[in-house]
Write an enzyme that holds these catalytic residues in place. Structure first.
Site, short mmCIF file in Angstrom:
data_model
loop_
_atom_site.label_atom_id
_atom_site.label_comp_id
_atom_site.label_asym_id
_atom_site.label_seq_id
_atom_site.Cartn_x
_atom_site.Cartn_y
_atom_site.Cartn_z
N CYS A 130 48.52 44.64 51.27
CA CYS A 130 49.55 44.01 52.11
C CYS A 130 49.00 43.71 53.51
CB CYS A 130 50.76 44.93 52.23
SG CYS A 130 51.67 45.13 50.70
N CYS A 189 55.32 49.64 51.05
CA CYS A 189 56.00 50.60 50.17
C CYS A 189 55.69 52.04 50.54
CB CYS A 189 55.62 50.34 48.72
SG CYS A 189 53.93 50.85 48.30
N CYS A 216 45.44 48.71 46.32
CA CYS A 216 46.90 48.83 46.20
C CYS A 216 47.23 50.07 45.41
CB CYS A 216 47.47 47.57 45.55
SG CYS A 216 49.24 47.41 45.73
N CYS A 254 42.80 45.20 42.33
CA CYS A 254 43.71 45.41 43.47
C CYS A 254 43.01 45.45 44.82
CB CYS A 254 44.56 46.66 43.26
SG CYS A 254 43.75 48.21 43.65
N CYS A 305 40.67 43.68 31.71
CA CYS A 305 40.02 44.35 32.84
C CYS A 305 39.45 43.33 33.84
CB CYS A 305 38.91 45.26 32.34
SG CYS A 305 38.11 46.17 33.67
N CYS A 326 29.76 49.63 36.13
CA CYS A 326 30.72 50.39 35.33
C CYS A 326 30.01 51.26 34.29
CB CYS A 326 31.66 49.40 34.64
SG CYS A 326 32.93 50.20 33.65
N CYS A 357 40.85 47.79 35.09
CA CYS A 357 40.93 47.46 36.52
C CYS A 357 41.80 46.22 36.65
CB CYS A 357 39.52 47.17 37.05
SG CYS A 357 39.47 46.40 38.68
N CYS A 417 34.01 48.41 26.17
CA CYS A 417 34.27 47.71 27.43
C CYS A 417 35.70 47.17 27.41
CB CYS A 417 33.26 46.57 27.57
SG CYS A 417 33.65 45.42 28.88
N CYS A 425 40.75 54.13 37.20
CA CYS A 425 41.53 53.13 36.48
C CYS A 425 40.90 52.72 35.14
CB CYS A 425 41.75 51.91 37.36
SG CYS A 425 42.28 52.37 39.03
N CYS A 454 50.23 53.41 50.91
CA CYS A 454 48.97 53.66 51.63
C CYS A 454 49.03 55.02 52.33
CB CYS A 454 48.69 52.57 52.65
SG CYS A 454 48.47 50.92 51.96
N HIS A 468 32.19 45.89 37.63
CA HIS A 468 31.68 45.65 36.27
C HIS A 468 30.18 45.92 36.17
CE1 HIS A 468 31.57 43.97 32.27
NE2 HIS A 468 30.77 42.98 32.63
N CYS A 522 35.08 52.42 43.22
CA CYS A 522 35.85 53.32 42.34
C CYS A 522 34.98 53.85 41.20
CB CYS A 522 37.04 52.62 41.71
SG CYS A 522 37.99 51.61 42.81
#
Lengths: 306, 462
Positions: free
Chosen positions: A154, A51, A192, A288, A258, A232, A285, A252, A279, A54, A229, A267
């Site tokens: 992908c 798509c 993603c 992805c 999540c 987090c 989350c 949470c 996210c 990226c 997690h 992340c």
């Protein structure tokens, strides 16, 4: 100047965070990279069943900025979304580059390898006068590259196009190489889309120190080595059993669906888009970065059982 | 075609220095509509964003609107505004990226280094000084693009591909610090649009004035409307409607049909309204030449995008337009005052830049209409059975999603995407698609360096 791999890893993993920036590459590292990249190793970026997300994500890199990446660090010989040329001139330049740099260039693959209808569902164009399917492009380029960066869900594992019932018979690069017995090393950079730091950081590692240490899913441990997690910032709520029941609640996020517990990526400390958000702070989350996304993580907005 | 989103092939026949026939071919099939079947309807708004990584929020917006409609819910004021802000920020990103990074290299000669070489030669007309400024702006615009995505992420969670819009509204409760953070960033973007992007568009246009008469197209325009200004959606910043055979008509989504005679899909699925649509591939169909279907409105090809929205909405233009047209700056000129010039390569590029300013200025007001600390979302339940549709405008044109739900799962999901309108092949009645029509008659001075062909195609931002 030069830096050691140890220092590099330190910067990638934490120094940027400590300094309050999301950048993984500080100016002195860019300098070292420029030196390491003397003679600019050619990079060709090709797109299959994807798509362009990226590429759009890569453009968001902050330190170094994308202009430095493109003009100083790598020599991007082919990229359908940014290159000046078009048509046969663009297409032919890819084959010329591969011929000239056999075994030396790096191939970035965005999107899936679409194999449906003998590859007819994904024909990037005419190369050297012949209509070429993405299958053929992958065989021709993949077998000649020094290494392949399989980008996003992908390129890494097939992602959403390969989700049930996989109408285009899409697959990730590693699976395709196995099928076609191509031995070129593959580094997966899932997500993603993937965070721009993961793409630039992996390219930097490859150029300066070779292929980084990979986990069992072929991802650099440097970026995908920690559980979301477990690390987090909302983890203490989980221990206290305080759960968000609705978007915007404190607590949470596991009951919102999540997928942090099943996800491995950084992340949680890196943040997104120059650290303005990420996210789970926003909602949850969705897993992805994991093989099996999206099917193994569906339905998305329902608590995972077990 | 390079410098576009996705895979598109253009074939033209040239006779006597002009294009006499054109084929627009989508060369990628992924089958999203098939993948969506039997899934939890709420997952759609995430999955569809991956149709296009350049405009994921467009598909996200169409999808949450489609789900709102099917679930029978209405987002609260904060939800409406946050969606507008996420989407608006992505509009700014998309328009700036299009001009500077996708289209500009057809007018501006880049430096002699990859990825700016190889390139075609022969029709770069800018004065070397102006050319140099434009190249510097290419670099500056990369930074601006990255900052517009910071704005998307403030309420979207991250960009590209956002988490912040869901059926029923938006996920985050607005806080004052986020509002200010967005407003602060927006000022820098607005400054860039007003003092760099817009003047440069007209500066470049001045050197290529003949391109105001190249790439006319079908002259039928459709807009689904975008950026609701009130919770009951009585008005939109960019209005809905069509301009069909020279007449202004109100929008009627029942008039959308998709034809597949020249597409690689089963012939028995041709001519259907998307609510009844089907996606059954036929990879070896004789006579077919594209994986893109041919959507038609009132059974005619219609162009979508900034030109259509600006024509339908007809707003006042920036003072840069006055200057360019040599009209006193005190006088208000509206988009339709461009007349026939609007239907051209440069008409589309100017429409995009003017629209960018319009959206940025509106966002500045919307931020302050948020109510900090109050909900952005209503609670929803997945209906057992329902049907719905969601219409919006992607940066590149009209976008509609249609859903039917059975046993709380997606029974059918159909997407009529913006570029599908513009880049569509011939329909069953034999009408060429909008890009194909715009190419016919395009002058091509040098077949080996076919600048005008790609300028026409890229003016649609496919």
């Amino acid at each position: 100047m030069s830096i050691s791999r140890r220092e590099f890893l330190k910067y990638c993993a934490g120094a940027g965070v400590a300094l309050g920036t999301s950048g993984i590459l500080l100016p002195e590292i860019v300098g070292a990279l420029e030196k390491a990249a003397a003679g600019n190793p050619p990079v060709a970026w090709i797109q299959g069943g994807g798509c362009t997300g990226c590429s759009v994500s890569l453009l968001n890199t902050v330190h170094p900025n994308i202009a430095d990446v493109l003009l100083k660090i790598i020599s991007l010989k082919y990229h359908p979304t940014v290159m000046a040329a078009w048509g046969e001139k663009a297409a032919d330049s890819l084959y010329d580059m591969a011929e000239k740099n056999k075994g030396k260039f790096f191939l970035a693959v965005e999107g899936t390898v679409v194999t449906g209808a003998d590859g007819k569902c994904c024909t990037p164009g005419k190369f050297k006068g012949k209509e070429v399917t993405f299958i053929k492009l992958m065989v021709d380029m993949g077998s000649q590259a020094a290494a392949v960066l399989a980008l996003g869900q992908c390129g890494s594992y097939g992602g959403i196009p390969a989700a049930k019932p996989n109408p285009s018979e899409s697959m990730g690069v590693s699976e395709f190489f196995k099928l076609y017995k191509i031995k070129t090393p593959v580094i997966n950079i899932p997500g993603c889309p993937p965070h721009p730091d993961w793409i630039v950081g992996t390219i930097a590692h490859v150029l300066m120190f070779g292929v980084p240490e990979l986990d069992s899913h072929g991802r650099p441990k440097l970026f995908y080595g920690t559980n979301v997690h477990d690390n987090c910032p909302y983890r203490s709520y989980y221990e206290e059993k305080k759960f968000a029941k609705f978007f915007g609640d404190e607590g949470c996020r596991v009951e919102l669906g999540c997928k942090g517990p099943e996800s491995n990526a950084d992340c949680w400390k890196r943040g997104w888009n120059n650290k303005v958000n990420w996210c789970i702070h926003n909602s949850l989350c969705l897993g992805c970065t994991e093989p099996g996304f999206p099917d193994s993580f569906s339905p998305m907005y329902v608590k995972t059982t077990g | 075609m390079t410098r576009i989103e996705g895979h598109l092939k253009i074939e033209v026949d040239i006779e006597g220095g002009k294009v006499v026939d054109a084929k627009s071919m989508g060369t990628l099939f992924r089958g999203f509509e098939i993948i969506l079947k039997d899934r939890d309807p709420r997952d759609a708004s995430q999955l569809v964003q991956r149709i296009c990584g350049v405009c994921p929020t467009a598909h996200g917006t169409a999808s949450v609107r489609c789900l709102d409609n099917a679930f029978g819910v209405k987002p609260p004021t904060n939800g409406r505004i946050i969606r507008n802000l996420i989407y608006g920020s992505d509009y700014l990103m998309s328009h700036i990226l299009h001009f500077y990074h996708l289209a500009a290299l057809d007018y501006v000669k880049g430096p002699d280094t990859a990825p700016f070489i190889p390139r075609y030669e022969g029709d770069y007309r800018l004065d070397p000084k102006i050319n140099k400024i434009a190249v510097e702006q290419y670099i500056k615009a990369l930074d601006i693009k990255q900052k517009t995505h910071q704005m998307v992420a403030l309420f979207g969670g991250r960009a590209p591909i956002v988490y912040g819009m869901v059926v029923g509204g938006a996920t985050e409760v607005p806080t004052v610090d986020k509002m200010i953070s967005m407003k602060w960033r927006l000022q820098e973007i607005k400054d860039f649009i007003d003092n760099t992007y817009l003047p440069t568009v007209y500066l470049v246009a001045g050197a290529y004035r003949d391109l105001f008469s190249v790439g006319v197209g079908c002259k039928n325009l459709v807009s689904f409307g975008v950026f609701p200004l009130d919770d009951d959606e009585k008005s939109f910043l960019l209005k809905s409607g069509s301009y069909t055979k020279g007449k202004d008509l109100p929008l009627d989504q029942a008039q959308v049909k998709e034809y597949v005679k020249y597409s690689f899909y089963d012939d028995k699925t041709t001519g259907l309204h998307p609510s009844k649509g089907a996606t059954i591939s036929d990879h070896n169909k004789k006579g077919a030449y594209s994986y893109v279907k041919a959507p038609r409105y009132r059974d005619l090809p219609h162009e979508g995008g900034p030109l259509s929205r600006m024509w339908v909405t007809n707003p006042v233009l920036s003072k840069h337009a006055n200057k360019f047209l040599g009209i006193d700056e005190k006088k208000e000129i509206r988009f339709r005052d461009l007349g026939g010039k609007a239907f051209s390569i440069l008409g589309r590029i100017a429409a995009r830049a003017e629209e960018c300013k319009l959206v940025a200025d509106a966002m500045d007001k919307w931020i302050m209409e948020l109510k900090p600390g109050t909900p952005s979302c209503v609670k929803v339940e997945v209906p057992k059975e329902a049907e719905g549709f969601g219409l919006t405008e992607a940066p590149r044109g009209a976008l509609g999603h249609w859903i039917s739900i059975k046993n709380q799962k997606i029974e059918n999901y159909q997407v009529v995407a913006a570029t599908i309108w513009n880049a569509s092949p011939k329909d069953d009645m034999g009408n060429l698609g909008p890009i194909e029509q715009a190419l016919i008659g395009t002058p091509v001075k040098d077949i080996k360096n076919p600048f005008n062909v790609v300028r026409v195609v890229r003016s649609f931002d496919p």
